[in-house]
Enzyme design. Structure first.
Site, short mmCIF file in Angstrom:
data_model
loop_
_atom_site.label_atom_id
_atom_site.label_comp_id
_atom_site.label_asym_id
_atom_site.label_seq_id
_atom_site.Cartn_x
_atom_site.Cartn_y
_atom_site.Cartn_z
N LEU A 299 14.47 1.79 0.41
CA LEU A 299 13.55 0.67 0.32
C LEU A 299 12.21 1.12 0.88
CD1 LEU A 299 15.84 -2.24 1.64
CD2 LEU A 299 15.67 -1.30 -0.69
N CYS A 300 11.16 0.91 0.11
CA CYS A 300 9.80 1.21 0.53
C CYS A 300 9.67 2.67 1.01
CB CYS A 300 9.36 0.21 1.60
SG CYS A 300 7.57 0.17 1.87
N THR A 301 9.26 2.90 2.27
CA THR A 301 9.02 4.26 2.73
C THR A 301 10.31 5.03 2.99
OG1 THR A 301 8.84 3.55 5.03
CG2 THR A 301 6.81 3.65 3.74
N GLY A 302 11.45 4.40 2.82
CA GLY A 302 12.71 5.14 2.87
C GLY A 302 12.77 6.24 1.84
N THR B 28 7.68 4.33 -4.35
CA THR B 28 7.56 3.80 -3.00
C THR B 28 6.40 2.82 -3.02
OG1 THR B 28 7.39 4.38 -0.64
CG2 THR B 28 5.98 5.61 -2.18
#
Length: 311
Positions: free
Chosen positions: A96-99, A116
């Site tokens: 999720l996102c910056t993961g 991202t």
């Protein structure tokens, strides 16, 4: 129960940690555990500390592993090793996102398409040149690895995973219980000109709600424009500004959602499913299901029916 390990990497937003808990725990099909390399109290960016109770042994336990946090910073080597081991063992991997930076550091995105948050997509592409970064996507799947953009797009990806696991009816239930919109398609643009409707009465939300009540009827651009009391050109421009997609594409996706629910929850003949979804006949239903879902209606019903055998 489908087991999910959410691997938290500092720095992290508390919102990013809460998303999988909110979505997956809203239906009784998932066991979600939050884990990290060093369990205990963890600070969050601009928010309260959180307590992460589990270590990386939960990654071995999980069917799906979701990486959150890092903000683009380097993840602990033991976290990267655990993610590689999970991928090698056949677990479904997501971020999720910056993961996405964590998955990239684990070399899990090499040669794959990924996304991202749009503000960090350029950094991801520059640092990890083997990754095909898609900056204008809500979420991306490539080879069983899923990545999402930030904030609400992470909710979309989690709902998409629910739909893959248990079908559209369960995913829509999860969306309703979490009080969010039904899952948007991953290819929809991150760049929405008007994410919050203006207060001057110009939002098309009422027209979209009106259309949802009439999916079993023919609806044209002219019909939608007439309901919204504007020209077709203005409707098209504002619709894309609010939703990131065209009116007719949005309408087709909502018809497919209706067809999926009918296939899962009824034994209606294919012609009636098509008619009640506004997709015409059985041939049209089959064509659109194969193009947009990747399964024929018969195969979809066999895989996702919610009816007891013999009813």
């Amino acid at each position: 129960m489908h087991r999910i390990a959410v691997v938290v990497v500092s720095p992290v937003l508390s919102f990013d940690v809460s998303i999988p808990l909110m979505v997956f725990n809203s239906v009784p099909h998932y066991d979600v555990r939050i884990c990290t390399a060093r369990p205990g109290t963890m600070p969050t960016v601009g928010g309260p500390d959180i307590v992460v109770p589990y270590g990386l042994d939960r990654v071995d336990w999980a069917d799906t592993v979701i990486a959150v946090g890092s903000g683009g910073e380097q993840a602990p080597p033991e976290t990267l090793a655990a993610l590689r081991k999970a991928a090698d063992g056949g677990a479904r991997i997501a971020s999720l996102c910056t993961g996405a930076f964590v998955l990239a550091q684990a070399d899990l995105l090499d040669g794959r398409r990924a996304t991202t948050h749009w503000g960090l997509a350029g950094d991801l592409a520059a640092r990890f040149t083997e990754v095909d970064v898609q900056p204008d996507r809500l979420f991306v799947e490539d080879g069983g690895i899923y990545t999402s953009a930030g904030a609400a797009a992470a909710i979309d990806l989690c709902l998409h995973l629910v739909r893959l696991d248990y079908g559209a009816a369960v995913a829509n239930t999860a969306a309703r219980l979490a009080v969010v919109s039904p899952v948007r398609p991953g290819g929809q643009s991150q760049y929405i000109e008007t994410p919050l409707p203006a207060e001057r009465g110009t939002s098309l939300a009422a027209t979209r709600a009106w259309a949802l009540e009439r999916l079993d009827r023919p609806l044209s651009l002219a019909d939608l424009a007439a309901h919204a009391s504007m020209s077709v050109r203005t409707l098209t421009r504002r619709f894309h500004a609010e939703t990131g997609t065209s009116p007719l594409q949005w309408l087709l996706l909502r018809r497919i959602d209706r067809a999926r629910e009918l296939l899962e929850t009824t034994r209606l003949p294919m012609g009636q499913v098509a008619a009640q979804s506004g997709l015409g006949g059985a041939d049209s239903l089959r064509k659109h299901m194969v193009n947009l879902v990747g399964l024929t209606p018969t195969a979809y019903r066999a895989g996702f029916t919610r009816l007891p055998a013999g009813t």
